[in-house]
Scaffold this active site. Structure first.
Site, PDB file in Angstrom:
ATOM      1  N   ALA A   6      -1.934 -15.067  29.991  1.00  0.00           N
ATOM      2  CA  ALA A   6      -1.117 -14.613  28.866  1.00  0.00           C
ATOM      3  C   ALA A   6       0.347 -14.947  29.100  1.00  0.00           C
ATOM      4  O   ALA A   6       1.055 -14.222  29.803  1.00  0.00           O
ATOM      5  CB  ALA A   6      -1.312 -13.108  28.659  1.00  0.00           C
ATOM      6  N   MET A   7       0.763 -16.068  28.522  1.00  0.00           N
ATOM      7  CA  MET A   7       2.164 -16.488  28.616  1.00  0.00           C
ATOM      8  C   MET A   7       2.846 -16.333  27.261  1.00  0.00           C
ATOM      9  O   MET A   7       3.881 -15.698  27.135  1.00  0.00           O
ATOM     10  CB  MET A   7       2.238 -17.975  29.000  1.00  0.00           C
ATOM     11  CG  MET A   7       1.830 -18.288  30.385  1.00  0.00           C
ATOM     12  SD  MET A   7       2.251 -19.993  30.776  1.00  0.00           S
ATOM     13  CE  MET A   7       0.684 -20.737  30.577  1.00  0.00           C
ATOM     14  N   ALA A  50       8.118 -16.685  21.748  1.00  0.00           N
ATOM     15  CA  ALA A  50       8.362 -17.552  22.919  1.00  0.00           C
ATOM     16  C   ALA A  50       7.096 -18.319  23.268  1.00  0.00           C
ATOM     17  O   ALA A  50       6.134 -17.744  23.769  1.00  0.00           O
ATOM     18  CB  ALA A  50       8.821 -16.712  24.121  1.00  0.00           C
ATOM     19  N   ILE A  81      -3.828 -15.979  22.863  1.00  0.00           N
ATOM     20  CA  ILE A  81      -4.373 -15.981  24.223  1.00  0.00           C
ATOM     21  C   ILE A  81      -5.879 -16.290  24.220  1.00  0.00           C
ATOM     22  O   ILE A  81      -6.685 -15.517  23.684  1.00  0.00           O
ATOM     23  CB  ILE A  81      -4.095 -14.627  24.933  1.00  0.00           C
ATOM     24  CG1 ILE A  81      -2.585 -14.319  24.872  1.00  0.00           C
ATOM     25  CG2 ILE A  81      -4.592 -14.664  26.383  1.00  0.00           C
ATOM     26  CD1 ILE A  81      -1.650 -15.434  25.350  1.00  0.00           C
ATOM     27  N   GLU A 100      -3.934 -28.590  35.508  1.00  0.00           N
ATOM     28  CA  GLU A 100      -4.090 -28.050  34.152  1.00  0.00           C
ATOM     29  C   GLU A 100      -4.083 -29.151  33.103  1.00  0.00           C
ATOM     30  O   GLU A 100      -4.851 -29.126  32.155  1.00  0.00           O
ATOM     31  CB  GLU A 100      -2.943 -27.087  33.853  1.00  0.00           C
ATOM     32  CG  GLU A 100      -3.031 -25.814  34.636  1.00  0.00           C
ATOM     33  CD  GLU A 100      -1.834 -24.923  34.368  1.00  0.00           C
ATOM     34  OE1 GLU A 100      -1.424 -24.230  35.287  1.00  0.00           O
ATOM     35  OE2 GLU A 100      -1.313 -24.928  33.246  1.00  0.00           O
ATOM     36  N   ARG A 101      -3.173 -30.106  33.277  1.00  0.00           N
ATOM     37  CA  ARG A 101      -3.098 -31.192  32.290  1.00  0.00           C
ATOM     38  C   ARG A 101      -4.362 -32.036  32.327  1.00  0.00           C
ATOM     39  O   ARG A 101      -4.829 -32.532  31.304  1.00  0.00           O
ATOM     40  CB  ARG A 101      -1.877 -32.085  32.531  1.00  0.00           C
ATOM     41  CG  ARG A 101      -0.531 -31.391  32.468  1.00  0.00           C
ATOM     42  CD  ARG A 101      -0.403 -30.409  31.311  1.00  0.00           C
ATOM     43  NE  ARG A 101       0.935 -29.870  31.207  1.00  0.00           N
ATOM     44  CZ  ARG A 101       1.266 -28.597  31.325  1.00  0.00           C
ATOM     45  NH1 ARG A 101       0.346 -27.693  31.608  1.00  0.00           N
ATOM     46  NH2 ARG A 101       2.516 -28.199  31.178  1.00  0.00           N
ATOM     47  N   GLY A 161      -1.222 -26.033  26.045  1.00  0.00           N
ATOM     48  CA  GLY A 161      -1.032 -26.669  27.366  1.00  0.00           C
ATOM     49  C   GLY A 161       0.321 -27.352  27.479  1.00  0.00           C
ATOM     50  O   GLY A 161       0.495 -28.299  28.249  1.00  0.00           O
ATOM     51  N   ASN A 206       2.942 -31.749  22.939  1.00  0.00           N
ATOM     52  CA  ASN A 206       3.170 -33.138  23.327  1.00  0.00           C
ATOM     53  C   ASN A 206       4.650 -33.511  23.271  1.00  0.00           C
ATOM     54  O   ASN A 206       5.097 -34.384  24.020  1.00  0.00           O
ATOM     55  CB  ASN A 206       2.324 -34.068  22.450  1.00  0.00           C
ATOM     56  CG  ASN A 206       0.880 -34.069  22.930  1.00  0.00           C
ATOM     57  OD1 ASN A 206       0.510 -33.289  23.810  1.00  0.00           O
ATOM     58  ND2 ASN A 206       0.066 -34.942  22.365  1.00  0.00           N
TER      59      ASN A 206
HETATM   60  C1  FAD Z   1      -5.987 -22.345  20.196  1.00  0.00           C
HETATM   61  C2  FAD Z   1      -4.813 -21.985  21.057  1.00  0.00           C
HETATM   62  C3  FAD Z   1      -5.064 -21.490  22.336  1.00  0.00           C
HETATM   63  C4  FAD Z   1      -3.979 -21.107  23.134  1.00  0.00           C
HETATM   64  N1  FAD Z   1      -4.218 -20.526  24.343  1.00  0.00           N
HETATM   65  C5  FAD Z   1      -3.194 -19.987  25.048  1.00  0.00           C
HETATM   66  C6  FAD Z   1      -3.433 -19.225  26.232  1.00  0.00           C
HETATM   67  O1  FAD Z   1      -4.569 -19.067  26.679  1.00  0.00           O
HETATM   68  N2  FAD Z   1      -2.364 -18.666  26.859  1.00  0.00           N
HETATM   69  C7  FAD Z   1      -1.087 -18.819  26.399  1.00  0.00           C
HETATM   70  O2  FAD Z   1      -0.173 -18.275  27.013  1.00  0.00           O
HETATM   71  N3  FAD Z   1      -0.825 -19.548  25.280  1.00  0.00           N
HETATM   72  C8  FAD Z   1      -1.839 -20.128  24.594  1.00  0.00           C
HETATM   73  N4  FAD Z   1      -1.596 -20.836  23.450  1.00  0.00           N
HETATM   74  C9  FAD Z   1      -0.224 -20.997  23.002  1.00  0.00           C
HETATM   75  C10 FAD Z   1       0.314 -22.405  23.148  1.00  0.00           C
HETATM   76  O3  FAD Z   1       0.470 -22.713  24.502  1.00  0.00           O
HETATM   77  C11 FAD Z   1       1.606 -22.469  22.343  1.00  0.00           C
HETATM   78  O4  FAD Z   1       1.240 -22.418  20.970  1.00  0.00           O
HETATM   79  C12 FAD Z   1       2.406 -23.715  22.627  1.00  0.00           C
HETATM   80  O5  FAD Z   1       2.935 -23.669  23.932  1.00  0.00           O
HETATM   81  C13 FAD Z   1       3.567 -23.911  21.644  1.00  0.00           C
HETATM   82  O6  FAD Z   1       4.321 -22.756  21.518  1.00  0.00           O
HETATM   83  P1  FAD Z   1       4.656 -22.192  20.046  1.00  0.00           P
HETATM   84  O7  FAD Z   1       3.372 -22.071  19.317  1.00  0.00           O
HETATM   85  O8  FAD Z   1       5.475 -20.983  20.201  1.00  0.00           O
HETATM   86  O9  FAD Z   1       5.484 -23.353  19.361  1.00  0.00           O
HETATM   87  P2  FAD Z   1       7.069 -23.562  19.469  1.00  0.00           P
HETATM   88  O10 FAD Z   1       7.481 -23.487  20.891  1.00  0.00           O
HETATM   89  O11 FAD Z   1       7.727 -22.657  18.489  1.00  0.00           O
HETATM   90  O12 FAD Z   1       7.210 -25.054  18.955  1.00  0.00           O
HETATM   91  C14 FAD Z   1       7.236 -25.409  17.575  1.00  0.00           C
HETATM   92  C15 FAD Z   1       7.473 -26.910  17.482  1.00  0.00           C
HETATM   93  O13 FAD Z   1       8.754 -27.220  18.053  1.00  0.00           O
HETATM   94  C16 FAD Z   1       8.599 -28.216  19.032  1.00  0.00           C
HETATM   95  N5  FAD Z   1       9.556 -28.019  20.109  1.00  0.00           N
HETATM   96  C17 FAD Z   1       9.838 -26.885  20.794  1.00  0.00           C
HETATM   97  N6  FAD Z   1      10.737 -27.122  21.748  1.00  0.00           N
HETATM   98  C18 FAD Z   1      11.034 -28.434  21.684  1.00  0.00           C
HETATM   99  C19 FAD Z   1      11.896 -29.299  22.426  1.00  0.00           C
HETATM  100  N7  FAD Z   1      12.610 -28.856  23.457  1.00  0.00           N
HETATM  101  N8  FAD Z   1      11.963 -30.603  22.079  1.00  0.00           N
HETATM  102  C20 FAD Z   1      11.226 -31.080  21.038  1.00  0.00           C
HETATM  103  N9  FAD Z   1      10.390 -30.315  20.314  1.00  0.00           N
HETATM  104  C21 FAD Z   1      10.295 -29.019  20.635  1.00  0.00           C
HETATM  105  C22 FAD Z   1       7.191 -28.040  19.553  1.00  0.00           C
HETATM  106  O14 FAD Z   1       6.735 -29.219  20.200  1.00  0.00           O
HETATM  107  C23 FAD Z   1       6.448 -27.718  18.280  1.00  0.00           C
HETATM  108  O15 FAD Z   1       6.133 -28.916  17.611  1.00  0.00           O
HETATM  109  C24 FAD Z   1      -2.655 -21.275  22.658  1.00  0.00           C
HETATM  110  C25 FAD Z   1      -2.428 -21.822  21.395  1.00  0.00           C
HETATM  111  C26 FAD Z   1      -3.493 -22.156  20.597  1.00  0.00           C
HETATM  112  C27 FAD Z   1      -3.213 -22.688  19.224  1.00  0.00           C
END
Ligand code: FAD
Length: 383
Positions: free
Chosen positions: A128-129, A134, A161, A248-249, A369, A372
Site C-alpha cells: 500500500a503506497m 499521491a 491497492i 518489480e519491473r 508499477g 511510463n
Molecule cells: C489496477 C491498478 C493496480 C494498482 N495496484 C497498486 C498497488 O498494489 N499498490 C499501490 O501502492 N498502488 C497501486 N496502484 C497505483 C499506481 O501505482 C498509480 O496509479 C500510479 O503510480 C500513478 O499514480 P496516480 O494514479 O496517482 O497518477 P498521477 O501520479 O496523478 O499521474 C497522472 C499523470 O501524470 C503523469 N505524471 C506524473 N508525474 C509526472 C512527471 N514527473 N513527469 C511526467 N508525467 C508525470 C503520470 O505519468 C500520469 O500520466 C495501482 C493502480 C491500478 C490502476
C-alpha cells in the site's frame, strides 16, 4: 504458433522448463476454470492462495528455510507469465514483492513470522503506497505513523491497492516524520485480520483486470507494534523500495510478453478460420503484414526479456534497463493487443472473447508499477 528460436540462456534450465510445464498444467486445470466467476465477483477466493501455496508455486523462489521451494526469481517470473497467459488474476507479483521486502529488510523474527505463511498462502500480501493525492510523487504521502510507546498509531488512506480487500498482510508506506524527501517515509507491516481501526473501502470497478481486487483502504488510529517497522529504523522506505526495482519491473515485462504471445496465438487461429469475401481474414495481405509485424515485435521482446532475466539472476540488471523493459514492453503490449483485437471485428469488442479482456487488461500496464512517463524520466537521467 511462431517458430521462435532464441538463444538458450543459462537460466533456462531443465528444472525451469519442468516448472513451467507443471505450472501451466496446474493453472489450466485448477485455476482457469474459475476465472469467469472471479471476474464477476471482482476478486479471487482466498482459499485459492493456499492451493497455489501447496503446489509450491506462490513463492517458489524462497529458500526452504522460509517456506519456499528453494528456486530462484526465474521460477516466479515463469509463474507470472503462465498466470498471465491463462488470464488468471492471482496476483503473485504483488505478493512476491512484499515477500522480498521482508526477506531483504526484515529482522530474523519478522522473516520467521511472515515468510513461511506467505509461501503457504496462509497469508496473502499487498503493498500500500498510493494515496488519493499521491501516486507518482510518493513524497506527497500523508498517511502518518506516530510512535506511541511500543506501538505506532496510523491514520490515513490508500487507494488502488492490489489484493487490498483480500490481503491479510500489508506492507504500508507511512510518513514517520515531516522530513523532506524520502527520509520521512517508512515501511510498516500490518496484519489486517481483526485489526481495530483498519477498514477496506470499495473494491474499485476497473475497465480491465476484473478478477483482481483493487481496493481503497482506511486507517483510523490503527495501532501496530513498533516491531512491525521493516528494517528496524525509520526513514528507510525509499531505499527499501528502490532496491527491488529491477525485479518489480521485470514482473511487468514478463507479463507483457506472455500476453502478447497469447494474443498472437488467438489472432492467428481466428483469422485463419474467419471468412470474408471468399477467403480467410488471414489471407488478406494487410492481415498477414500486420501479424508479421506483431510477431516480429514479440520475437524481439522475448529476446530482450530473456536477456534481462539472465542479468537479473546474475545481479547485473541495472535499474535503467529495468525501466526500459517495463515501459517499452507495456507499450508494445498495448499496441499489439490493439492490432490483434481489430482482426476480430465486432467479436473483438465482446468481453466473452479473451482478446477483448486481454486488450482491456493491458492498458494498466502503462500506468501501474511507476507510470511510463516516470520510467522515461528515469531513463533520461541516465543518458
Ligand atoms: C489496477 C491498478 C493496480 C494498482 N495496484 C497498486 C498497488 O498494489 N499498490 C499501490 O501502492 N498502488 C497501486 N496502484 C497505483 C499506481 O501505482 C498509480 O496509479 C500510479 O503510480 C500513478 O499514480 P496516480 O494514479 O496517482 O497518477 P498521477 O501520479 O496523478 O499521474 C497522472 C499523470 O501524470 C503523469 N505524471 C506524473 N508525474 C509526472 C512527471 N514527473 N513527469 C511526467 N508525467 C508525470 C503520470 O505519468 C500520469 O500520466 C495501482 C493502480 C491500478 C490502476
Amino acid at each position: 504458433m511462431i517458430p521462435l528460436q532464441t538463444t538458450r540462456l543459462p537460466w533456462m534450465t531443465e528444472d525451469i522448463a519442468m516448472f513451467r510445464d507443471a505450472a501451466r498444467r496446474f493453472i489450466e486445470g485448477e485455476l482457469a476454470p474459475h476465472c469467469e466467476r472471479w471476474r464477476k465477483q471482482g476478486f479471487v477466493d482466498r482459499e485459492v492462495w493456499r492451493k497455489v501455496g501447496e503446489m509450491g508455486m506462490l513463492l517458489p523462489e524462497l529458500d526452504e528455510e522460509w517456506g519456499g521451494a528453494g528456486g530462484n526469481l526465474a521460477h516466479q517470473l515463469v509463474m507470472v507469465e503462465e498466470l498471465g497467459r491463462a488470464e488468471v488474476p492471482v496476483s503473485t507479483s504483488v505478493h512476491t514483492i512484499a515477500a522480498h521486502y521482508i526477506l531483504d529488510y526484515g529482522t530474523d523474527e519478522q522473516k520467521r513470522r511472515w515468510l513461511p505463511k506467505m509461501a503457504s498462502g496462509e497469508l496473502l500480501a499487498g503493498i500500500a503506497m498510493t494515496e488519493p493525492d499521491a501516486g507518482s510523487d510518493l513524497q506527497g504521502i500523508r498517511t502518518r505513523a506516530v510512535r506511541d510507546g511500543d506501538d505506532y498509531v496510523i491514520n490515513g488512506a490508500k487507494t488502488f491497492i492490489t489484493n487490498g480487500a483480500t490481503a491479510h498482510l500489508l506492507v504500508v508506506v507511512v510518513r514517520t516524520s515531516a522530513e523532506k524527501g524520502g527520509k520521512g517515509l517508512s515501511l510498516i507491516v500490518l496484519e489486517t485480520e481483526g485489526l481495530a481501526g483498519f477498514r477496506v473501502g470499495r473494491i474499485l470497478d476497473k475497465i480491465g483486470q476484473k478478477g483482481s481486487d483493487t481496493a481503497e483502504l482506511f486507517f483510523d488510529d490503527v495501532r501496530v507494534p513498533a516491531a512491525n517497522l521493516l528494517g528496524g529504523a525509520e526513514g528507510q522506505a525509499f531505499a527499501q523500495l528502490m532496491s527491488q526495482l529491477p525485479y518489480e519491473r521485470m514482473l511487468l515485462a514478463v507479463l507483457a510478453i506472455a500476453v502478447i504471445e497469447r494474443a498472437l496465438e488467438l489472432t492467428i487461429d481466428y483469422t485463419k478460420e474467419r471468412k470474408a469475401f471468399g477467403q480467410t481474414v488471414f489471407d488478406f495481405q494487410n492481415t498477414r503484414h500486420k501479424l508479421a509485424e506483431c510477431a516480429t515485435t514479440a520475437h524481439v521482446m522475448r529476446v530482450f526479456v530473456n536477456d534481462c532475466i539472465q542479468r537479473l539472476l546474475d545481479g547485473r540488471l541495472d535499474a535503467t534497463a529495468a525501466y526500459m523493459a517495463k515501459s517499452w514492453c507495456s507499450e508494445q503490449q498495448c499496441k499489439v493487443l490493439d492490432e490483434c483485437l481489430q482482426f476480430f471485428g465486432g467479436y473483438g469488442y465482446m468481453s466473452e472473447y479473451p482478446i477483448a479482456r486481454l486488450w482491456a487488461d493491458a492498458r494498466v500496464q502503462k500506468i501501474y508499477g511507476g507510470t511510463n512517463e516516470i520510467m522515461k524520466e528515469l531513463i533520461a537521467r541516465a543518458l
